[in-house]
Design a protein around this motif. Sequence first.
Motif, PDB file in Angstrom:
ATOM      1  N   THR A  77       0.843  -1.196   0.000  1.00 30.12           N
ATOM      2  CA  THR A  77       0.000   0.000   0.000  1.00 30.12           C
ATOM      3  C   THR A  77       0.874   1.241   0.000  1.00 30.12           C
ATOM      4  OG1 THR A  77      -1.713  -1.165   1.250  1.00 30.12           O
ATOM      5  CG2 THR A  77      -1.853   1.233   1.193  1.00 30.12           C
ATOM      6  N   SER A  99      -5.442  -3.823 -11.958  1.00 26.19           N
ATOM      7  CA  SER A  99      -5.544  -5.231 -11.563  1.00 26.19           C
ATOM      8  C   SER A  99      -6.545  -6.013 -12.403  1.00 26.19           C
ATOM      9  CB  SER A  99      -5.918  -5.324 -10.084  1.00 26.19           C
ATOM     10  OG  SER A  99      -7.147  -4.672  -9.840  1.00 26.19           O
ATOM     11  N   GLN A 131      -7.354   2.935  -6.279  1.00 28.28           N
ATOM     12  CA  GLN A 131      -7.205   1.899  -7.297  1.00 28.28           C
ATOM     13  C   GLN A 131      -6.200   0.834  -6.851  1.00 28.28           C
ATOM     14  OE1 GLN A 131      -8.843   1.355  -9.960  1.00 28.28           O
ATOM     15  NE2 GLN A 131      -9.625   3.234 -10.826  1.00 28.28           N
ATOM     16  N   ILE A 132      -6.420  -0.393  -7.321  1.00 27.79           N
ATOM     17  CA  ILE A 132      -5.476  -1.487  -7.093  1.00 27.79           C
ATOM     18  C   ILE A 132      -4.822  -1.832  -8.431  1.00 27.79           C
ATOM     19  CG2 ILE A 132      -5.181  -3.869  -6.344  1.00 27.79           C
ATOM     20  CD1 ILE A 132      -7.566  -3.511  -4.520  1.00 27.79           C
ATOM     21  N   PRO A 155       0.396  -7.086  -6.106  1.00 26.68           N
ATOM     22  CA  PRO A 155      -0.621  -6.032  -6.070  1.00 26.68           C
ATOM     23  C   PRO A 155      -0.035  -4.743  -5.491  1.00 26.68           C
ATOM     24  CG  PRO A 155      -1.443  -8.072  -5.091  1.00 26.68           C
ATOM     25  CD  PRO A 155       0.036  -8.238  -5.272  1.00 26.68           C
ATOM     26  N   GLU A 157      -1.597  -1.086  -4.082  1.00 27.94           N
ATOM     27  CA  GLU A 157      -2.824  -0.339  -3.772  1.00 27.94           C
ATOM     28  C   GLU A 157      -2.491   1.084  -3.357  1.00 27.94           C
ATOM     29  OE1 GLU A 157      -6.808  -0.670  -0.927  1.00 27.94           O
ATOM     30  OE2 GLU A 157      -5.227  -2.170  -0.793  1.00 27.94           O
TER      31      GLU A 157
END
Length: 232
Positions: A77, A99, A131-132, A155, A157
């Motif tokens: 993150t 994603s 948004q991811i 990922p 984020e």
Amino acid sequence: MRKLAWVQLLLLIAGTASISFPALSTKSKERDLIISQNQQTNVSPAQRLYEFFRRRRRSGGTQGEFCSISPSMNYRTTWSDRPLFVWQGTVTQIEVRLSDNQSALWTHTVTEEEQRQQQVLYAGSALKPGQIYSYFYTYQTKDQRQTVTKTKSIPLEVLRSDSEKRRRIEAKLGELDNQKQNLSAEEYILKRSEIFVEENLWLDLIREVYSLQNPSPEWAKIRQEQRPTLCD
């Protein structure tokens, strides 16, 4: 009569003690605070930076000879809309995608200089809060003593624009910017980093620390020494 006088004397001593002790206690606390502040003043920015790294409890994502430091499977993150990608090992290409979309928003072939530094600053369109994304990296590792090329994704984020954490961070950064003219480059980055550490945003700490241009030898040494530990 003597007995009564002795009792009165004891009561007087006890009363005096009850008044004096809190005052002494207050003075002791003030003295300890002054000592603590003086100790903090005498600690260099690089040494305080080292303490930040010590508070980081989880390592990056390691695959054989390669480790993704920022982002990693444990820390993904970020507050920033232009993250810094940092690794240990060899990366040949980086992509960033939404994603839920196979189309790349940004594709970058790592240069020799970037590989030497083992970091790349994202240079695509600003990432959007809330948004991811997927961070794809093509890297080299060893398999049965042979160098092989693999691709992985992590990922990524971005903090929502309406999150309380983002509001706190931006308020603190705004206050800090008002003091910037009175701070050295390292002290300014250190204070920004402290804000991100308090919010447990390690990608942003890494971005601040490793983006600093022309660091002092001590700062540069700690930066270099900490790379392997971020993967352990």
